[in-house]
Scaffold this active site. Structure first.
Site, short mmCIF file in Angstrom:
data_model
loop_
_atom_site.label_atom_id
_atom_site.label_comp_id
_atom_site.label_asym_id
_atom_site.label_seq_id
_atom_site.Cartn_x
_atom_site.Cartn_y
_atom_site.Cartn_z
N THR A 39 0.75 -1.32 0.01
CA THR A 39 -0.16 -0.14 -0.05
C THR A 39 0.87 1.15 0.09
O THR A 39 0.43 2.22 -0.59
CB THR A 39 -0.97 0.02 1.28
OG1 THR A 39 -1.75 -1.21 1.06
CG2 THR A 39 -1.68 1.20 1.43
N THR A 60 1.65 -4.29 4.24
CA THR A 60 1.35 -4.41 5.74
C THR A 60 0.86 -5.82 5.91
O THR A 60 1.32 -6.55 6.85
CB THR A 60 0.56 -3.68 6.37
OG1 THR A 60 -0.84 -3.67 5.97
CG2 THR A 60 0.68 -2.24 6.27
C1 SIN Z 1 -0.24 -5.12 1.00
O1 SIN Z 1 0.00 -5.92 2.11
O2 SIN Z 1 0.67 -5.25 0.04
C2 SIN Z 1 -1.47 -4.40 0.88
C3 SIN Z 1 -2.02 -3.91 2.13
C4 SIN Z 1 -0.95 -2.95 2.75
O3 SIN Z 1 0.09 -2.91 2.53
O4 SIN Z 1 -1.50 -2.28 3.90
#
Ligand code: SIN
Length: 337
Positions: free
Chosen positions: A18, A101
């Protein structure tokens, strides 16, 4: 500015997430596509970074560009190789990794387990992420990146850590604990290693050290491994049964036979009687069974007469990685680090 040749450089490796996501509208913090913006562009958008670096070089490299729900063993292999190659260079002070995340805690644990102790007991590897996309009107990525670089530059920093929302977490303990809030990570009972406040560190605990003086499996072995041992996670719950485990034991064309099962057990490792019977059958067939707990805090306490191994305090996802690496190390072609 004249760069000071005595100062070592910081390497930032991009993997997506993200933090590199974009949405059609700056007001949209959830309807975005992850992994769209290159790591060099993310770094260029961090106010205060040149001042913090104070003449040190910053080098970036795009290792992958994925939503971390799609993290793969192939990317892990490439990432471990690139991190290790950079840490081995005398002019590199630290490696920072931008990541999604959702599986950050798995990548952090994997790196802590496979990077050579001589490297991570001397230099830090700092993972960072964001809960809002880069296109947001109030993105959290730039501050997290700045904080991650502050941790990377800290004298004495070592080990694999994650930095998010001003907190520093050890790879062993970090877990994503919130679906939406910017402060989405915690370290369970252990608590964070410390905080980053205006580029100053307030440490609460010692930096992590490698668990052994030898990584479980040599990085080249991981990077070129076509098949990782297949280890699945099953969960205990009300109305549990043997069905999932029995289905997992069935041979399927083109699917690697099952080598291990981690059970995300209830409470202190308790398992529904029918699921337990199925796990016993699996173990009798040579499948390694490890009990972890689905509780976010605490650990499965080792019982003297326990039938199944316990996860030594690791969450189910981390216990799965530990079991895969242990099985890999056992295989006849495994080269030890
Ligand atoms: C991901 O994990 O690539 C998408 C979600 C995020 O980074 O919060």
């Amino acid at each position: 500015m004249v760069s000071n040749l005595n100062l070592k450089k910081i390497v930032v490796l991009g993997t997506g997430g993200t933090i590199a996501g974009t949405a059609a509208s700056a007001a949209d913090n959830i309807g975005y596509t992850a992994a769209q913006v290159g790591v060099a562009q993310l770094l260029a958008a961090v106010p205060g970074l040149p001042a913090l670096l104070a003449g040190r070089d910053l080098v970036s490299e795009q290792v992958a560009q994925v939503d971390s729900k799609d993290m793969s063993f192939a990317i892990w292999g490439a990432l471990a190789q690139r991190v290790s190659a950079h840490l081995a260079a005398p002019d590199v002070q630290a490696v920072v990794i931008t990541h999604g995340t959702d599986t950050l805690e798995e990548t952090a644990y994997f790196l802590q387990a496979v990077l050579p102790a001589a490297q991570i007991n001397a230099k830090p590897v700092v993972l960072t992420a964001a809960m809002r996309p880069a296109s947001s009107s109030a993105p959290d990525g730039p501050q997290n990146l700045l904080d991650a670089v502050a941790v990377a530059l800290a004298p004495g920093a070592q080990g694999v850590v994650a930095v998010c929302a001003g907190s520093i977490h050890a790879a062993l303990d970090v877990q994503k604990s919130h679906t939406y809030r910017i402060d989405a990570f915690n370290s369970g009972d252990a608590g964070p290693l410390g905080y980053v406040e205006e580029a100053e560190l307030r440490l609460l605990r010692n930096w992590p050290v490698a668990l052994t003086n030898k990584a479980r499996v040599a990085i080249e072995n991981i990077a070129f491994k076509a098949h990782w041992p297949r280890v699945e996670i099953v969960m205990n719950h009300a109305g549990g049964s043997s069905a999932v485990v029995d289905a997992l034991l069935l041979p399927l064309p083109g699917v690697t036979p099952l080598r291990g099962l981690v059970v995300a057990a209830t409470g202190n490792g308790t398992i529904h009687v029918d699921l337990e019977a199925a796990l016993r059958r699996a173990q009798a067939q040579g499948v390694h069974v490890v009990r972890a707990s689905r509780c976010a805090n605490g650990r499965v306490l080792p019982a003297a007469n326990a039938e199944f191994a316990h996860s030594a305090g690791l969450s189910p996802v981390k216990a799965r990685i530990a079991l895969m690496l242990a099985l890999m190390a056992e295989s006849p072609d495994a080269k030890k680090a």
